[in-house]
Design a protein around this motif. Structure first.
Motif: not given
Length: 241
Positions: A21-37
């Motif tokens: 439940s506690s999903v947060k997003v950093p305020d920086i440049k991201i090169d790729e996102i990995f997720t699961s299901n």
């Protein structure tokens, strides 16, 4: 945050979403996102609201085909690449569910287990010891290992943890930023299904045995999880999805 700044010479910042439940997003440049299901939908939200970056989703083929709350989220997210960690010929039609030009990498159940061995102190031995943590009683643990050997195969880490390992392998000089991954069992933020406490016990055992060249690159968005597991906390500016 200053510990993260020390790692600024790393070539890539990789964001790895889980489903707690506690999903947060950093305020920086991201090169790729990995997720699961089912957490695949978080990458879709990120790309819609913040900026578009490549998205790789790791799935369990059995879960994808049987559980609609996972299948619909992954399909709707339209990841650029799909990693199947328990591939068999019966799952050859998975690509037909996607209308985008998705790339697919397939691991058999045995291949994905062997892949994990390189990431932990003790290799395969510690992976098998970790499976003994799947059940609480010694007898049930032995029974679980028997079924792994002769019927079910060895799974190892959860799919969320596997996405971290895959990202670490693909980007060996990267910062690995975790959001929504607890290395414990529990409910998903989307209120359907959950990661079992059994598999969570395996994750919790193995995160402490992760090789230093990977563990030293991990930053967790949740301070309490970071403290509990002995990994670094990302305390910089946070964005909302």
């Amino acid at each position: 945050f200053w510990e993260f700044k020390k790692n600024i010479l790393m070539k890539h910042n990789i964001l790895i979403f889980g489903s707690m439940s506690s999903v947060k997003v950093p305020d920086i440049k991201i090169d790729e996102i990995f997720t699961s299901n089912g957490s695949a939908e978080l990458a879709s939200l990120y790309n819609q609201k913040i900026t578009n970056v490549p998205h790789t989703c790791v799935i369990g083929a059995r879960s994808f085909t049987k559980l609609d709350h996972i299948k619909t989220r992954v399909i709707k997210a339209k990841p650029d690449k799909l990693i199947i960690r328990d591939y068999q010929k019966v799952y050859t039609n998975i690509k037909e569910n996607f209308d985008n030009n998705i790339l697919i990498k397939k691991f058999s159940l045995n291949d994905q287990f062997l892949f994990q061995a390189d990431f932990f102190n003790g290799g395969l031995l510690n992976l098998i010891k970790a499976e003994m943590k799947y059940e609480k009683s010694f007898f049930r643990s032995l029974l679980h290992i028997f079924y792994c050997l002769y019927r079910d195969g060895f799974m190892g880490v959860s799919t969320g943890f596997f996405s971290l390992l895959y990202a670490a392998k693909k980007y060996p000089n990267s910062n690995l930023i975790l959001s929504g991954i607890s290395f414990k069992g529990g409910d998903h933020y989307y209120k359907s299904g959950k990661m079992s406490l059994n598999r969570g016990s395996v994750d919790n055992y193995l995160i402490k045995l992760l090789r230093d060249n990977i563990k030293s690159r991990i930053f967790c968005m949740d301070n309490s999880i970071a403290l509990d597991l002995g990994i670094k906390h990302f305390s910089g500016k946070v964005l909302s999805l």
